[in-house]
Each structure stands twice: as structure tokens, then as C-alpha cells.
Write an enzyme that holds these catalytic residues in place. Structure first.
Site, mmCIF file in Angstrom:
data_model
loop_
_atom_site.group_PDB
_atom_site.id
_atom_site.type_symbol
_atom_site.label_atom_id
_atom_site.label_comp_id
_atom_site.label_asym_id
_atom_site.label_seq_id
_atom_site.Cartn_x
_atom_site.Cartn_y
_atom_site.Cartn_z
ATOM 1 N N ARG A 73 1.589 13.374 10.737
ATOM 2 C CA ARG A 73 0.256 13.377 9.842
ATOM 3 C C ARG A 73 -0.107 11.446 10.495
ATOM 4 O O ARG A 73 0.446 11.138 9.385
ATOM 5 C CB ARG A 73 0.965 12.869 8.145
ATOM 6 C CG ARG A 73 -0.879 12.755 7.038
ATOM 7 C CD ARG A 73 0.023 12.354 5.649
ATOM 8 N NE ARG A 73 -0.929 11.863 5.154
ATOM 9 C CZ ARG A 73 -1.988 10.309 4.888
ATOM 10 N NH1 ARG A 73 -1.565 9.512 6.148
ATOM 11 N NH2 ARG A 73 -2.691 10.291 4.118
ATOM 12 N N GLN A 107 -3.432 -5.227 6.244
ATOM 13 C CA GLN A 107 -2.659 -4.015 6.665
ATOM 14 C C GLN A 107 -3.742 -4.735 8.010
ATOM 15 O O GLN A 107 -4.888 -4.558 7.831
ATOM 16 C CB GLN A 107 -3.015 -3.105 6.511
ATOM 17 C CG GLN A 107 -2.350 -1.900 5.463
ATOM 18 C CD GLN A 107 -2.636 -1.573 4.595
ATOM 19 O OE1 GLN A 107 -4.000 -1.428 3.911
ATOM 20 N NE2 GLN A 107 -1.858 -0.186 4.577
ATOM 21 N N HIS A 150 -0.884 12.060 -2.871
ATOM 22 C CA HIS A 150 -1.370 10.367 -4.131
ATOM 23 C C HIS A 150 -2.119 9.873 -3.757
ATOM 24 O O HIS A 150 -1.969 8.397 -4.056
ATOM 25 C CB HIS A 150 -0.428 10.034 -2.484
ATOM 26 C CG HIS A 150 -0.450 9.237 -1.262
ATOM 27 N ND1 HIS A 150 -0.833 10.641 -0.062
ATOM 28 C CD2 HIS A 150 -0.523 8.184 -1.033
ATOM 29 C CE1 HIS A 150 -0.856 9.813 0.551
ATOM 30 N NE2 HIS A 150 -1.529 8.250 0.589
ATOM 31 N N ASP A 151 -2.706 10.275 -3.005
ATOM 32 C CA ASP A 151 -4.512 9.611 -2.911
ATOM 33 C C ASP A 151 -5.576 9.814 -3.710
ATOM 34 O O ASP A 151 -4.758 10.975 -5.007
ATOM 35 C CB ASP A 151 -5.387 9.727 -2.038
ATOM 36 C CG ASP A 151 -4.694 8.326 -0.546
ATOM 37 O OD1 ASP A 151 -3.944 7.023 -0.828
ATOM 38 O OD2 ASP A 151 -5.603 8.994 0.318
ATOM 39 N N GLU A 192 -5.474 13.526 9.167
ATOM 40 C CA GLU A 192 -5.512 13.151 7.592
ATOM 41 C C GLU A 192 -6.691 12.239 7.896
ATOM 42 O O GLU A 192 -7.440 11.020 8.113
ATOM 43 C CB GLU A 192 -4.714 11.900 7.366
ATOM 44 C CG GLU A 192 -5.150 11.229 5.688
ATOM 45 C CD GLU A 192 -5.617 10.116 5.514
ATOM 46 O OE1 GLU A 192 -6.527 10.321 3.855
ATOM 47 O OE2 GLU A 192 -5.780 9.015 5.756
ATOM 48 N N ASP A 205 -2.416 9.304 9.802
ATOM 49 C CA ASP A 205 -3.267 8.222 9.163
ATOM 50 C C ASP A 205 -4.212 7.293 8.892
ATOM 51 O O ASP A 205 -3.953 7.646 10.568
ATOM 52 C CB ASP A 205 -2.564 7.394 7.848
ATOM 53 C CG ASP A 205 -3.264 6.811 6.889
ATOM 54 O OD1 ASP A 205 -2.875 7.314 6.108
ATOM 55 O OD2 ASP A 205 -2.633 5.403 7.114
ATOM 56 N N ASP A 258 0.883 -0.748 -0.077
ATOM 57 C CA ASP A 258 0.421 0.012 0.400
ATOM 58 C C ASP A 258 0.948 1.333 0.272
ATOM 59 O O ASP A 258 0.633 1.871 0.380
ATOM 60 C CB ASP A 258 -0.871 0.217 1.394
ATOM 61 C CG ASP A 258 -2.258 1.194 0.851
ATOM 62 O OD1 ASP A 258 -2.561 2.181 0.099
ATOM 63 O OD2 ASP A 258 -2.519 1.646 2.351
HETATM 64 C C1 OTU Z 1 -5.087 6.416 3.971
HETATM 65 O O1 OTU Z 1 -5.937 7.067 2.880
HETATM 66 C C2 OTU Z 1 -3.890 6.932 2.860
HETATM 67 O O2 OTU Z 1 -3.606 8.427 2.262
HETATM 68 C C3 OTU Z 1 -3.827 5.856 1.892
HETATM 69 O O3 OTU Z 1 -2.746 6.150 0.971
HETATM 70 C C4 OTU Z 1 -3.702 4.836 2.473
HETATM 71 O O4 OTU Z 1 -3.727 3.112 1.646
HETATM 72 C C5 OTU Z 1 -4.671 4.125 3.637
HETATM 73 O O5 OTU Z 1 -5.004 5.465 4.260
HETATM 74 C C6 OTU Z 1 -4.446 3.303 4.376
HETATM 75 O O6 OTU Z 1 -3.437 3.449 5.651
HETATM 76 O O7 OTU Z 1 -9.437 5.927 2.642
HETATM 77 O O8 OTU Z 1 -8.466 6.011 0.443
HETATM 78 O O9 OTU Z 1 -10.924 9.346 6.273
HETATM 79 O O10 OTU Z 1 -10.479 8.060 3.649
HETATM 80 O O11 OTU Z 1 -7.114 6.934 6.007
HETATM 81 C C7 OTU Z 1 -7.471 6.709 0.967
HETATM 82 C C8 OTU Z 1 -9.236 8.388 5.866
HETATM 83 C C9 OTU Z 1 -8.906 6.541 2.387
HETATM 84 C C10 OTU Z 1 -9.078 7.777 5.107
HETATM 85 C C11 OTU Z 1 -8.180 7.488 4.384
HETATM 86 C C12 OTU Z 1 -7.550 6.280 3.621
#
Ligand code: OTU
Length: 638
Positions: free
Chosen positions: A283, A253, A391-392, A327, A285, A140
Site C-alpha cells: 500500500r 517524518q 485507521h484514518d 493511498e 502511503d 504516527d
Molecule cells: C497516510 O494518510 C496514513 O494513512 C496516515 O495514517 C499517516 O498519518 C499519513 O499518511 C502519514 O504517513 O493525510 O489523514 O492523500 O491524505 O496519505 C491521513 C493522502 C493523511 C493523505 C494520506 C494521509
């Protein structure tokens, strides 16, 4: 002792005297910090764990962890704690950038060579994506952490990371790292011990013997990654006895169980270890998921906030300049709840992000204006991190009720935005990919670089000069807004040279199933060199604009965090706002449409103005229209 923090503190001071003693001349300051936050810590921990027979012991253990970290804090960082103004996050000079170490610079050592580029961009806040040891194969993008104390060997070592932190500090930059605290990788030492049958380590995770025990939780959960199939629980027969294991994200995870205070303390230890390497901002997560309770969605529960408050108080003792960034990509009301001085001083601003793309697709700024008018105030001591993409994927996290009030049908509108940004909507300029499309609901999110979403890829493909001009202007305009809105602007490294989507992930097995890799391109050095040498190319224009925006932020304190005053120049296409600070004001005017738009410039108030962006004088009486995707940054002249 549960009920009375003052008595608890007296008692703990006695019990912890030998540790406090070790602080030597630093003892009074350490004790003062302890006293200042003890009530907050006590309130959070007693609300979470006060019912336990061993609460007093747990409280003491948390404090011990904090004090030990305080004693281990290197003098250089202790000095930084004393000197750093807590309000640095609100200054206009802050500029953020984020990227993967390997993709941006090869390794931590390689990053040293990139420092001149970061300085050119004025970066003061460098967010490196997870760089810790991870399992081989899918991990991930680093969000499955095998050890918080080890850097992935291919990226470097913890000693190099600490050196990098020091080098950044010397250049006025803060180091920001992800702290993935909702889950660990399934090969973290805790997980391995759980597999081997250690009951104490099994209690670090959510593990169940029977499917029946899972159901009361499973029924009320949302699927985060629908593509993986099934729900958030995986059967693992490699855990002694066989167990159902909670995994909100990918099956490798494993969610940590914060109802167990040992987990909170262990994670605190890892967090403070990183702070002591020189990390300035963590940050947090996936913070909404930290607490679980049967029959609830297990997101944004009040206890998740208490966990963060406990961390915040403990960190204030051990590493007082450490800042948390939230986040939380959830409903705007919930996002805002984490942004407080006693939780996270910083937070992603997903609402601004998606509202900007919304306005760009619809050529209608009314929803964006509404968001600015009533949703984005920040409390003293806190700030948004404003970004266009990270990055998401991009999710359309606007509040349904806000949209409904404006006559927008939320579900249809999200469907439109998805179709638009994946290029399926007729006339769309965007080239995004649908992420985690849910066949059952038709929902999806969107992957893509800024350049791909803003039309540059399409324009280059079609070789159309007008489309190209529009695309460049869109990219500049969006960044112009993000850099002037107040809050820390966060650039995704590669977007400053308008890098396109990178489809090469499909040939890498560990990435092929996750199209977020399309917008995590390898930094294109040749493109940077060309951008520098040829400022008239699209990449050159974007880069130059970002450097100018940085300079603007440095010279205009009005761009610090503070209220955004909306001005109305036309009913639909434009966005205009004024920011004030230290007796100065700055007015930003933007046209989010590819046509020249008539405006009523009287809304700007009396001139004359100097347009800092276009470099010319402007008399509002003579300003009748704004050009396609035009941007003005106005300072009253004289
Ligand atoms: C985060 O995002 C990270 O930014 C992602 O890159 C990870 O894959 C994920 O956590 C797991 O560690 O759903 O689509 O409300 O939305 O934590 C991204 C928060 C995610 C979630 C967010 C998550």
C-alpha cells in the site's frame, strides 16, 4: 542513449550480462520480463532524470537493483509469481481485513492464533498496519519508519513475518503491508547520516539552509495536520549546520527527495526486499505527495505518477506478482488517475466511503447514485478497495462540482456532515470525534469506529430498543453494500463485532494528541466469544451478517469487479443496482432510511426473484415498500 530505449536496452543487456547469467535456467524468463517493461521503465526514468549527466548510470543502477532482487527471490515466491493470476484482485471471493498487529493479535506470533477467525470471515487479503521499527514515543501509528528491513521488536522479527506470509499463502490469503515511501522517521539511518553531515544523505531529504529558500514551496501547500501548528518545514539544529527540513505530516517524518534518483533506487531496494519476504501487496502511503515543485501544491504532480510507474516496471522484473495499492485521499479525479495497470492496480475508494456515510446522514441517495453512475468505473486489471472506514479519519472528499450540480452547497454540506458525525447535529445518531479541526477554516474530519458512527454507541447508551435495531441494521446495510458493489471489501478488524470507540488513547502520552486512536481499538476477544455464543446480540448479528456476506461473495461471481447498473425504485431514499457476470445477474436493493419507504418495484424488471439475503421468494408486482434500512439481494428465479 537518452532518446532511444531500444539502443539503451541492447547496451544494458551487455553491461548486465554477468547478472543475467546468474539466473541460470531462469534467464530467458527474466530477460522476457525485462524486455516487456523496459520501455515503461525507460520512459518514466528518462522523463524524471533524463536531463542529468549521469542518467545512463542511474538507469543501469535501477536495473541492477531490480535484477539483484530477482536473483534473491526465494523459489517459493518465484513459483507464486508464475501461478498467480494477475486478475485475482477482481474476483468476487476476495475479502479484505485490516488491523494493527499488536491491537488485533498482540504480535506476529499471536496472529497465527487468529487465523481461524480470519478464515471464518473469509479473509483473503490481510492488511497489517505498519509493523516496522519506529522511534520510541510518537511515531504516527508506525508511519514514521526507522528501518524498512526490521520489524518492531515488540511485534516480532522479519523471519516471523516471512513465516506468516507463507502461512497466509497456504490458506489462500495475500499479505498486504504499508510501504511508507514519502518520508522516513527522523531516526532512520539515512536521517542519522544526514544529521551527522553526510551531504549525500542530506540530499535524500528536502533540506534548506535559509527560511527564504523554503518560502516558494511553503506558500502553495495545504496543511495536512493543522493541529501541529506552523507549516510543513521544521528547523532542526541537530542536522549538521542547522537546516529547515520538509515534513508534510508530523515533524518527525522527513519527506524524501525523489528529484534525487538515488532516493528512488534506495526505496526500490527496500520495496523489493519486502516483496521477497512474501508481501503480496504494498500500500503506497501518501502517494500524491511524492514529488514537489515550487509554486505548486506539491500534490498529484505528473512526476508522482512517473515515480510510481518506474517502481511498477522495476517490480514487474523482480517480483512480478507484487501489486501496488494507492493511498490517495484527494479529489476523485486525482484518486482515479493512480488506478492503472502500470501504476496501482488497487486503490482505496475514499469517494464511495464518504458517499455512503453522506447518504446515511441525509437519508438521500442521489449523490451516491451519481457517484456510482459516473465516477467508479475501473479499467481492466484494476479494482477498488471498498471500505467504510480505515485507521484514518473520514474526510468528505466528494467533488465540489458534483455536489453543486445536484444543488448541494459543498462547504455547508461538509459542515453539516462534520456536525452530524461528531454528534453535534440535533437528532444525530453518530458518536464520532472531530479530527484536526482547523479553527481558521472551521474544517475538520471525523474519527470513530463503524459502530460509533452508525449509532450503536448512542443506542446502547440510551438503552433504546428501536435505536438499537436501527443501528445494527445500518451497520449490516453498509457492509452489505460494500460487499456487493464489486471491488475488494476491506473490513477494519473489530468492526465485525461492532466494537465501540476506545477512549483509552487519552491516557497514553504518545497517542493522546491524535484522536484517530479512538477507532483503533484493541480487539475484544470476550466480545467475539459472546458474539459467537449469542448470535442475537448486536455484535452477534453483525458477525453473522459478515460471514453470510462472505459466503455470498464466494457463491456469486456476479459480485466480482464489473459495471454497476443503477435501477431507480424511488426518487430519494433507496439505492438499487444490478451486477452481471458469467451469464448471471444479481440485484441489490437498499433502503438508507429508518422509515419504511414506498418503491416502484417495476424498475427491477420481471421476476420472480429469490432474495438471497432474506431467504424468501419475491414477486416484484407484490413488492410495494422496503422496510427501515432493508437490504435485498435478488437473484432471478429460474
Ligand atoms: C497516510 O494518510 C496514513 O494513512 C496516515 O495514517 C499517516 O498519518 C499519513 O499518511 C502519514 O504517513 O493525510 O489523514 O492523500 O491524505 O496519505 C491521513 C493522502 C493523511 C493523505 C494520506 C494521509
Amino acid at each position: 542513449m537518452e532518446g532511444d530505449p531500444a539502443r539503451a536496452l541492447d547496451e544494458l543487456r551487455r553491461r548486465l550480462a554477468p547478472l543475467l547469467e546468474q539466473a541460470g535456467p531462469g534467464r530467458p524468463a527474466l530477460e522476457a520480463r525485462l524486455e516487456a517493461v523496459f520501455e515503461q521503465l525507460f520512459a518514466a526514468l528518462s522523463a524524471l532524470y533524463g536531463h542529468r549527466w549521469d542518467f545512463a548510470w542511474q538507469l543501469e543502477a535501477v536495473l541492477r537493483t531490480a535484477l539483484e532482487a530477482a536473483l534473491a527471490r526465494p523459489e517459493r515466491l518465484a513459483a507464486r509469481d508464475r501461478e498467480r493470476r494477475p486478475d485475482w484482485i477482481r474476483e468476487s471471493r476476495q475479502v479484505g481485513a485490516m488491523g494493527y498487529v499488536d491491537r488485533f493479535a498482540g504480535s506476529i506470533v499471536g496472529l497465527f492464533d487468529r487465523l481461524p477467525h480470519l478464515e471464518h470471515l473469509g479473509v483473503t487479503y490481510l492488511h497489517l498496519m505498519p509493523l516496522f521499527a519506529v522511534p520510541d514515543g510518537p511515531n504516527d501509528g508506525g508511519y514514521a519508519v526507522s528501518s524498512y528491513r526490521e520489524v518492531a521488536p515488540r511485534l516480532g522479527s522479519m523471519a516471523q513475518l516471512a513465516d506468516l506470509a507463507a502461512a497466509l499463502h497456504d490458506r489462500g490469503m495475500a499479505l498486504v503491508l504499508d510501504f511508507v515511501l514519502n518520508h522516513t522517521a527522523d531516526d532512520h539511518a539515512w536521517a542519522e547520516a544526514a544529521k551527522a553531515g553526510d551531504p549525500a544523505m542530506q540530499a535524500f531529504y528536502w533540506m534548506f539552509d535559509e527560511r527564504g529558500e523554503v518560502e516558494p514551496f511553503a506558500r502553495s501547500l495545504r496543511q495536512i495536520f493543522p493541529d501541529r501548528g506552523g507549516d510543513a518545514f521544521v528547523w532542526r539544529d541537530d542536522v549538521a549546520g542547522g537546516k529547515w527540513v520538509w515534513s508534510t505530516f508530523y515533524p518527525f517524518q522527513w519527506d524524501l527527495n525523489y528529484t534525487n534518483p538515488e532516493v528512488l533506487r534506495a526505496i526500490l531496494g527496500e520495496m523489493l526486499f519486502l516483496a521477497n519476504q512474501g508481501v503480496d501487496v504494498l500500500r503506497l502511503d501518501a502517494v500524491p505527495f511524492l514529488w514537489k515543485k515550487a509554486g505548486t501544491p506539491c500534490e498529484n504532480l505528473p512526476e508522482a505518477h512517473l515515480v510510481v510507474r518506474a517502481f511498477n516496471a522495476a517490480a514487474a522484473i523482480a517480483a512480478p506478482s507484487l501489486v501496488f495499492k494507492s493511498e490517495a485521499i484527494v479529489h476523485p479525479d486525482e484518486v482515479a488517475r493512480y488506478v492503472r495497470v502500470d501504476e496501482c492496480r488497487l486503490s482505496y475508494n475514499p469517494l464511495l466511503m464518504c458517499s455512503l456515510w453522506d447518504a446515511l446522514a441525509t437519508r438521500d441517495t442521489r449523490h451516491l447514485r451519481d457517484v456510482l453512475a459516473r465516477r467508479l468505473r475501473t479499467a481492466e486489471g484494476t479494482a477498488w478497495v471498498n471500505y467504510l472506514r480505515c485507521h484514518d479519519d473520514i474526510g468528505w472528499g466528494m467533488a465540489d462540482e458534483d455536489m453543486t450540480e445536484l444543488g448541494i452547497a459543498p462547504e455547508d454540506h461538509r459542515r453539516f456532515l462534520n456536525a452530524f458525525y461528531t454528534g453535534r447535529f440535533p437528532g444525530s445518531f453518530a458518536r464520532g470525534l472531530p479530527f484536526q479541526e482547523n479553527p481558521r477554516t472551521g474544517d475538520c474530519r471525523v474519527s470513530g469506529t463503524c459502530a460509533a458512527l452508525a449509532g450503536l454507541e448512542q443506542a446502547e447508551e440510551l438503552g433504546d430498543a428501536t435505536l438499537l435495531e436501527h443501528a445494527v441494521r445500518r451497520i449490516v446495510l453498509l457492509h452489505g453494500l460494500v460487499y456487493t458493489m464489486g471491488g475488494i471489501p476491506l473490513l477494519y478488524l473489530g468492526d465485525e463485532i461492532a466494537q465501540p470507540n476506545d477512549p483509552s488513547y487519552t491516557s497514553r502520552p504518545a497517542e493522546a494528541a491524535d484522536n484517530r486512536w479512538v477507532h483503533r481499538p484493541f480487539f475484544d476477544d470476550a466480545r467475539l466469544q459472546r458474539a459467537l455464543a449469542e448470535p442475537a446480540t448486536p455484535a452477534g448479528r453483525v458477525l453473522e451478517a459478515l460471514v453470510r456476506l462472505k459466503e455470498l461473495r464466494r457463491s456469486e461471481p456476479a459480485l466480482a469487479v464489473g459495471p454497476v447498473e443503477l435501477l431507480e425504485l424511488d426518487p430519494r431514499y433507496t439505492l438499487a443496482y444490478r451486477k452481471r457476470a458469467q451469464g448471471r445477474s444479481l440485484t441489490v436493493v437498499a433502503n438508507l432510511c429508518e422509515h419504511e419507504v414506498d418503491i416502484e418495484a417495476g424498475g427491477l424488471g420481471p421476476g420472480p426473484f429469490l432474495d438471497l439475503w432474506g431467504g424468501r421468494n419475491l414477486e416484484p408486482a407484490r413488492l410495494r415498500s422496503l422496510e427501515a434500512y432493508g437490504l435485498l439481494v435478488l437473484r432471478r428465479d429460474g
